[in-house]
Design a protein around this motif. Structure first.
Motif, PDB file in Angstrom:
ATOM      1  N   LEU A 267      62.341  60.096  59.315  1.00  0.00           N
ATOM      2  CA  LEU A 267      62.327  59.572  57.951  1.00  0.00           C
ATOM      3  C   LEU A 267      63.663  59.804  57.263  1.00  0.00           C
ATOM      4  CD1 LEU A 267      60.883  58.310  55.547  1.00  0.00           C
ATOM      5  CD2 LEU A 267      59.982  60.586  54.975  1.00  0.00           C
TER       6      LEU A 267
ATOM      7  N   ALA B 223      65.983  57.220  58.555  1.00  0.00           N
ATOM      8  CA  ALA B 223      65.612  55.878  58.085  1.00  0.00           C
ATOM      9  C   ALA B 223      66.078  55.645  56.656  1.00  0.00           C
ATOM     10  CB  ALA B 223      64.102  55.697  58.185  1.00  0.00           C
TER      11      ALA B 223
ATOM     12  N   SER C 158      59.876  49.317  54.035  1.00  0.00           N
ATOM     13  CA  SER C 158      59.183  50.315  54.853  1.00  0.00           C
ATOM     14  C   SER C 158      57.683  50.055  54.895  1.00  0.00           C
ATOM     15  CB  SER C 158      59.438  51.724  54.313  1.00  0.00           C
ATOM     16  OG  SER C 158      59.008  51.824  52.956  1.00  0.00           O
TER      17      SER C 158
ATOM     18  N   TRP D 243      62.736  52.032  52.550  1.00  0.00           N
ATOM     19  CA  TRP D 243      62.782  53.331  53.220  1.00  0.00           C
ATOM     20  C   TRP D 243      63.357  54.408  52.298  1.00  0.00           C
ATOM     21  CZ3 TRP D 243      59.954  54.903  56.904  1.00  0.00           C
ATOM     22  CH2 TRP D 243      59.465  54.004  57.862  1.00  0.00           C
TER      23      TRP D 243
ATOM     24  N   ALA E  34      59.366  54.986  61.814  1.00  0.00           N
ATOM     25  CA  ALA E  34      60.495  55.354  60.953  1.00  0.00           C
ATOM     26  C   ALA E  34      61.785  55.460  61.757  1.00  0.00           C
ATOM     27  CB  ALA E  34      60.208  56.669  60.244  1.00  0.00           C
TER      28      ALA E  34
ATOM     29  N   GLY F 131      63.114  52.014  61.817  1.00  0.00           N
ATOM     30  CA  GLY F 131      63.167  51.282  60.554  1.00  0.00           C
ATOM     31  C   GLY F 131      62.157  50.154  60.487  1.00  0.00           C
TER      32      GLY F 131
END
Length: 592
Positions: A67, A70, A79, A89, A295, A298
Motif C-alpha cells: 500500500l 501504491a 484504487s 491509491w 495494491a 496498483g
C-alpha cells in the motif's frame, strides 16, 4: 526477543509451543515471539567475513509495504470503486493511516485481534491494511454466519473490536448478547454504514458503539505505522469454512501473506493496473491474499456487496474488468444463468475450492472467460497450486483442454514443495495417474498453526509436512489431480470409489445442475455410492435414468445405487456440506 531465522530442525517447535499454555495473558504476537526466544537465532552467516545484517539490507516482509508503494507509484490512479464511490491509491493510503491511528487511540496494541463482519465493501478492503498497520491481527469473520457462531468465534479469537456492516448489525448484536450472558467482555462495535447503495435507512447507535467514517476521522494521517518486529508475527486469523462442525483458527504471518500475495499475482497473470471484480469474499483467506496483492500492482478494485450473474456481466462491461475469481459454484451459476452472454473481451478468472467439472470449464471458455484452476486450503493462505498451461495444449479440442484444466497442476513459486504421499508411510506415490495418496505441502506459505489448538497443529504437521486431508493422483507430467477428501472416499467391495469422478459424470447429464455423492451403508458391499442431485429448472428425470446414465459412463461398481433429488446444503463459502449428506445417507439404512 524477536526471531528472524529458524533452524531447519523442528526439534524445538513442539516443546516451545507447549510453553504457550502459560501465556494466557499475552497477545497473539507476544505468544509467537516467545516461541522465537526459545528457538534462538540461526546466525551461521556470521562465519562469512565482511557481512552485516542491518536496516539497509534486512526489513521484515509485510504486505503493508504494498500500500505504501501504491500511494507513490499509482498515487492518482483509482484504487476502489463501489457504486458512486471512487477512491485513488493516495486517498486509500491516507484513510488506512487514519483508521490505524484511530484504532491505536482506542487502545488497540500490537497483537490484539480486530474482527470484521462484512461483505465486500470498501471498508473491508481498508481494514486489511489498517489493522496490521496498527500492529493488530485481522480476523475476517464469514458474513453469512449466525449469531451463535459469531459469538463462538469472537470468544475464541479474543477480539477487542468488531467492525460490522449495517445490514449484519442484528446478527452481531445477537452475538454480543450471547457473550454478555457468559460474562465475557464483548468487543467494541464499530458500524460500517457509509456505503448504503441500496439502503437509505439510518441506524441508531447504542452507547459505546462507533460509526466507521466518524471513527476514521478521529485518526491522524501522520500516524507512525507499527511495523512487525519479525516477519513471522501474525497478521491474520482465518477460520476454516465449517465443512465440519469444528472450525479452526488458521494463523497467517506477515511473511506468508507477503509471499502468497505475490505468488497469486503471478499465477493469475496480473500485471500492472488490472481491473479486479471482487466476486471472491474478502473474508475467505483474505480474498485469496489479493486483498493485499492488488495494491502491489496498483489494481482497480471493483467491490460488490452481492454477487449474481447479472451484477457480474454488468460490471465486466461497465468497468472493463480484466480479472476475477470464484468457486466452481460461482462458475456453475454463471453458465446456467439466463443473464449469461458472450463477454465483450477476455476476462481471466481463477477458480478453486472444490474440483470443477470439466463441462463447467468448457462452458466458461465458450463465454469468453480464460479459466485458471487453482488448489489450496485456508491453511495454505488460499492458492497453493495451479494448472500451468502449456502452449502445445492450444491445438487440442476445447473439451480435452477443459479436462486438462480440471487438474490442480503444480505448486506456485511461494511453496517449496507439493507432493502426493502415502498417508501412513509418507512415502511418495508413483506418478502413474492412478495411485491415490494424500496431498502434502512444505513451504513459506503454509500456516503458522491453529490458534489455541496445539493438538490439531501437531497432527497437521506430523512428519514435517502439512497434511491436507485431500486425496489425489500424480500424473506422469507431475501435475496433481484431486480425487476426493480422505473422509469422503467410498470403499465398495474392496474398491476405492472417487466421489469426484462420479460427480463429474453426473454433471455431464443435461438435466443436472448440482450433484454430490457420498457413501451409503450396504450389508453386502460395505458401502455404495449415494447421489444427491438438484435438477435444472424445467427438467424432469427420475433416479433410474441417472443411474443408467452413470452405468453407461463409468464402471458399474462406481455408479450410484441411490439417487435423491433435493437442494444441496452448503457452507457460507459455497462448499457442499457432505458431512450432512453422509448423515442423511446413513439414516437411510443399508441398501441390501
Amino acid at each position: 526477543m524477536s526471531y528472524r531465522f529458524f533452524k531447519s530442525s523442528w526439534s524445538w517447535v513442539v516443546p516451545s509451543i507447549k510453553r504457550l499454555h502459560s501465556f494466557g495473558s499475552l497477545t497473539l504476537t507476544q505468544r509467537y515471539r516467545h516461541i522465537s526466544g526459545f528457538a534462538g537465532e540461526f546466525e551461521s552467516w556470521k562465519s562469512m567475513e565482511g557481512l552485516r545484517r542491518c536496516s539497509a539490507n534486512h526489513v521484515p516482509l509485510s504486505p503493508i509495504t504494498f500500500l505504501e508503494r501504491a500511494a507513490k507509484v499509482y498515487r492518482d490512479s483509482t484504487s476502489l470503486i463501489y457504486g458512486s464511490y471512487n477512491y485513488t491509491w493516495a486517498q486509500t493510503h491516507q484513510r488506512c493511516l487514519k483508521l490505524a491511528s484511530a484504532l491505536s487511540q482506542l487502545g488497540i496494541s500490537p497483537g490484539h485481534v480486530v474482527a470484521t463482519f462484512s461483505p465486500n465493501v470498501p471498508a473491508m478492503y481498508e481494514l486489511h491494511f489498517a489493522v496490521p498497520m496498527a500492529g493488530a491481527v485481522l480476523c475476517t469473520l464469514n458474513s453469512r454466519l449466525d449469531s451463535a457462531m459469531v459469538s463462538v468465534l469472537l470468544t475464541h479469537s479474543e477480539a477487542k473490536v468488531i467492525f460490522v456492516d449495517h445490514k449484519l448489525l442484528e446478527i452481531a448484536r445477537g452475538a454480543l448478547d450471547l457473550l454478555a450472558k457468559t460474562n465475557k467482555k464483548p468487543p467494541i462495535l464499530i458500524l460500517i454504514s457509509k456505503w448504503d447503495i441500496d439502503d437509505t435507512t439510518q441506524t441508531s447507535l447504542e452507547p459505546g458503539t462507533y460509526e466507521y467514517e466518524s471513527f476514521l476521522e478521529t485518526g491522524h494521517v501522520g500516524f507512525e505505522i507499527r511495523r512487525p518486529e519479525s516477519e513471522w508475527d501474525p497478521i491474520s486469523i482465518n477460520y476454516t469454512s465449517g465443512t465440519t462442525s469444528k472450525p479452526k483458527g488458521v494463523v497467517y504471518s506477515h511473511r506468508g501473506a507477503y509471499l502468497n500475495s505475490l505468488a497469486t499475482l503471478l499465477l493469475h497473470g496480473i500485471q500492472s493496473m488490472p481491473v479486479y471484480l471482487w466476486t471472491v469474499p474478502m473474508f475467505h483467506c483474505n480474498g485469496w491474499c489479493l486483498a493485499w496483492g492488488l495494491a502491489a500492482q496498483g489494481g482497480k478494485n471493483i467491490c460488490l456487496r452481492n454477487v449474481s450473474p447479472k451484477e457480474i456481466f454488468e460490471n465486466i462491461a461497465l468497468h472493463n474488468v480484466t480479472h476475477m475469481g470464484g468457486a466452481p459454484t460461482v462458475l456453475n451459476m454463471i453458465v446456467n444463468s439466463p443473464d449469461r452472454k458472450p463477454l465483450p473481451h477476455k476476462v481471466d478468472i481463477l477458480t478453486g475450492g472444490s474440483p470443477p467439472p470439466p463441462q463447467i470449464l468448457y462452458k466458461m471458455e465458450e463465454l469468453g472467460f480464460r479459466v485458471t484452476h487453482l488448489y489450496g486450503l485456508t491453511e495454505t493462505y488460499g492458492p497453493g497450486t495451479y494448472c500451468i498451461w502449456k502452449p502445445e495444449w492450444d491445438s487440442l479440442p476445447l473439451a480435452e483442454q477443459s479436462k486438462l484444466k480440471a487438474r490442480q497442476g503444480m505448486q506456485h513459486v511461494g511453496l517449496e514443495e507439493v507432493d502426493i504421499r502415502d498417508p501412513v508411510t509418507s512415502k511418495p506415490v508413483p506418478a502413474d495417474g492412478k495411485t491415490m495418496g494424500e496431498i502434502m505441502f512444505r513451504g513459506n506459505t503454509v500456516m503458522s498453526g491453529y490458534f489455541k489448538d496445539l493438538q490439531a497443529t501437531e497432527e497437521a504437521f506430523s512428519g514435517g509436512w502439512f497434511r491436507s486431508g485431500d486425496l489425489a493422483v500424480k500424473h506422469p507430467d507431475g501435475y496433481i489431480e484431486v480425487k476426493d477428501r480422505l473422509k469422503d472416499i467410498i470403499i465398495s467391495g474392496g474398491e476405492n470409489i472417487s466421489t469426484v469422478e462420479v460427480e463429474t459424470v453426473l454433471y455431464s447429464h443435461p438435466a443436472v445442475l448440482e450433484a454430490a455423492v457420498v457413501a451409503r451403508p450396504d450389508n453386502h458391499w460395505g458401502q455404495t455410492p449415494c447421489a444427491f442431485v438438484k435438477l435444472k429448472e424445467g427438467f424432469d428425470v427420475d433416479a433410474q435414468e441417472l443411474i443408467r446414465f452413470c452405468r453407461d459412463n463409468l464402471p458399474h461398481y462406481m455408479a450410484p445405487k441411490t439417487v435423491i433429488f433435493e437442494e444441496l446444503p452448503r457452507t457460507s463459502t459455497g462448499k457442499i456440506q457432505k458431512y450432512l449428506l453422509r448423515e442423511k445417507a446413513k439414516a437411510l439404512g443399508s441398501l441390501s
